[in-house]
Design an enzyme around this catalytic site. Structure first.
Site, PDB file in Angstrom:
ATOM      1  N   SER A 158       0.834  -1.205   0.000  1.00 21.43           N
ATOM      2  CA  SER A 158       0.000   0.000   0.000  1.00 21.43           C
ATOM      3  C   SER A 158       0.868   1.254   0.000  1.00 21.43           C
ATOM      4  O   SER A 158       0.639   2.188  -0.791  1.00 21.43           O
ATOM      5  CB  SER A 158      -0.916   0.004   1.226  1.00 21.43           C
ATOM      6  OG  SER A 158      -1.820  -1.074   1.196  1.00 21.43           O
ATOM      7  N   ARG A 172       0.992   7.955   5.409  1.00 20.07           N
ATOM      8  CA  ARG A 172       0.002   7.325   6.297  1.00 20.07           C
ATOM      9  C   ARG A 172      -1.342   8.048   6.238  1.00 20.07           C
ATOM     10  O   ARG A 172      -2.398   7.414   6.332  1.00 20.07           O
ATOM     11  CB  ARG A 172       0.523   7.285   7.739  1.00 20.07           C
ATOM     12  CG  ARG A 172       1.420   6.085   7.998  1.00 20.07           C
ATOM     13  CD  ARG A 172       1.590   5.808   9.476  1.00 20.07           C
ATOM     14  NE  ARG A 172       2.186   4.494   9.678  1.00 20.07           N
ATOM     15  CZ  ARG A 172       1.501   3.394   9.936  1.00 20.07           C
ATOM     16  NH1 ARG A 172       0.190   3.440  10.032  1.00 20.07           N
ATOM     17  NH2 ARG A 172       2.118   2.252  10.116  1.00 20.07           N
ATOM     18  N   HIS A 221      -2.966   6.951   3.090  1.00 20.58           N
ATOM     19  CA  HIS A 221      -3.421   5.571   3.269  1.00 20.58           C
ATOM     20  C   HIS A 221      -4.759   5.533   4.002  1.00 20.58           C
ATOM     21  O   HIS A 221      -5.662   4.767   3.639  1.00 20.58           O
ATOM     22  CB  HIS A 221      -2.352   4.797   4.040  1.00 20.58           C
ATOM     23  CG  HIS A 221      -2.691   3.362   4.284  1.00 20.58           C
ATOM     24  ND1 HIS A 221      -3.128   2.913   5.506  1.00 20.58           N
ATOM     25  CD2 HIS A 221      -2.659   2.279   3.462  1.00 20.58           C
ATOM     26  CE1 HIS A 221      -3.348   1.600   5.430  1.00 20.58           C
ATOM     27  NE2 HIS A 221      -3.069   1.194   4.212  1.00 20.58           N
TER      28      HIS A 221
END
Length: 228
Positions: A25, A48, A51
């Site tokens: 990812s 992050r 994500h």
């Protein structure tokens, strides 16, 4: 392809190794997002956040003040508390990533909060921020839901400065509220006045934001290691 030794069943084959899912990812995010405006430490946090949002174009709306990452990490390493606007943000902190078993505080359900909100004529989330008082000193503030909490915090500091009153300032503000009324404006206000108020910050401009993105930023700041 199965990346786990455990047996799968049923018609759907999928990756079951959590660390491998994270690695793939994050690699996809770095490939598909424009992270050129961020330094390496900021990129780790931005990845992050992206994500958590599931949207690579989020990178264009993320803004860091120059020293946000080192200031937040230093504060957390020294045991500073995390002050959140809602319990969802507090619950989303990955405790094993915290470098000093840092306390995570949300005063939304404190019995004093409703009365203070009534006195101030504002929301409970805004009142809870003011109620934190001296706990704000050197803290990491994480606002992921309520623009009123962010507006109130900024006004509270600005009022103190205008009257020559010393009020404790957080080491870092993650101002990432989500919504259609006030969210975009509160985040722009943070960007506009942070330097004058002496605040390091990260925000996501526009309507997007929320607890998941805020927690993702917090967890990235808490530990430099990308995958734990």
């Amino acid at each position: 392809m199965n990346h786990n030794s455990s047996e799968q069943f049923g018609p759907h084959n999928y990756i079951t190794d959590g660390a491998e899912i994270y690695r793939r990812s994050f690699a996809m995010i770095r490939e598909e997002s424009n992270l050129s405006g961020f330094d390496p430490a900021q990129q780790t946090v931005a990845v992050r956040m992206i994500h958590a949002a599931g949207q690579t174009d989020l990178a264009g709306d993320i803004e860091f003040s120059p020293n946000l990452v080192p200031a937040a990490r230093r504060a957390l390493e020294q045991g500073a508390p995390i002050i959140s606007d809602v319990n969802m943000v507090a619950s989303g902190v990955t405790r094993k990533r915290l470098p000093a078993d840092n306390p995570v505080v949300c005063l939304l359900k404190d019995p004093r909060t409703p009365e203070l909100a009534a006195q101030l004529g504002t929301t409970r989330t805004a009142a809870a921020m003011q109620l934190a008082g001296d706990m704000l000193d050197g803290a990491v503030v994480a606002i992921g839901n309520a623009p009123t909490a962010l507006f109130h915090l900024l006004n509270w500091f600005a009022d103190a400065d205008a009257r020559g009153i010393a009020r404790p300032r957080p080491a870092a503000v993650l101002g990432i509220p989500v919504g259609f009324v006030g969210a975009e404006e509160s985040k722009q206000a943070l960007s506009d006045v942070a330097a004058d108020l002496g605040l390091e910050f990260v925000t996501v401009h526009g309507r997007r934001g929320g607890s998941a993105i805020t927690c993702a930023a917090l967890n990235a700041l808490a530990a430099e290691k990308e995958i734990m």
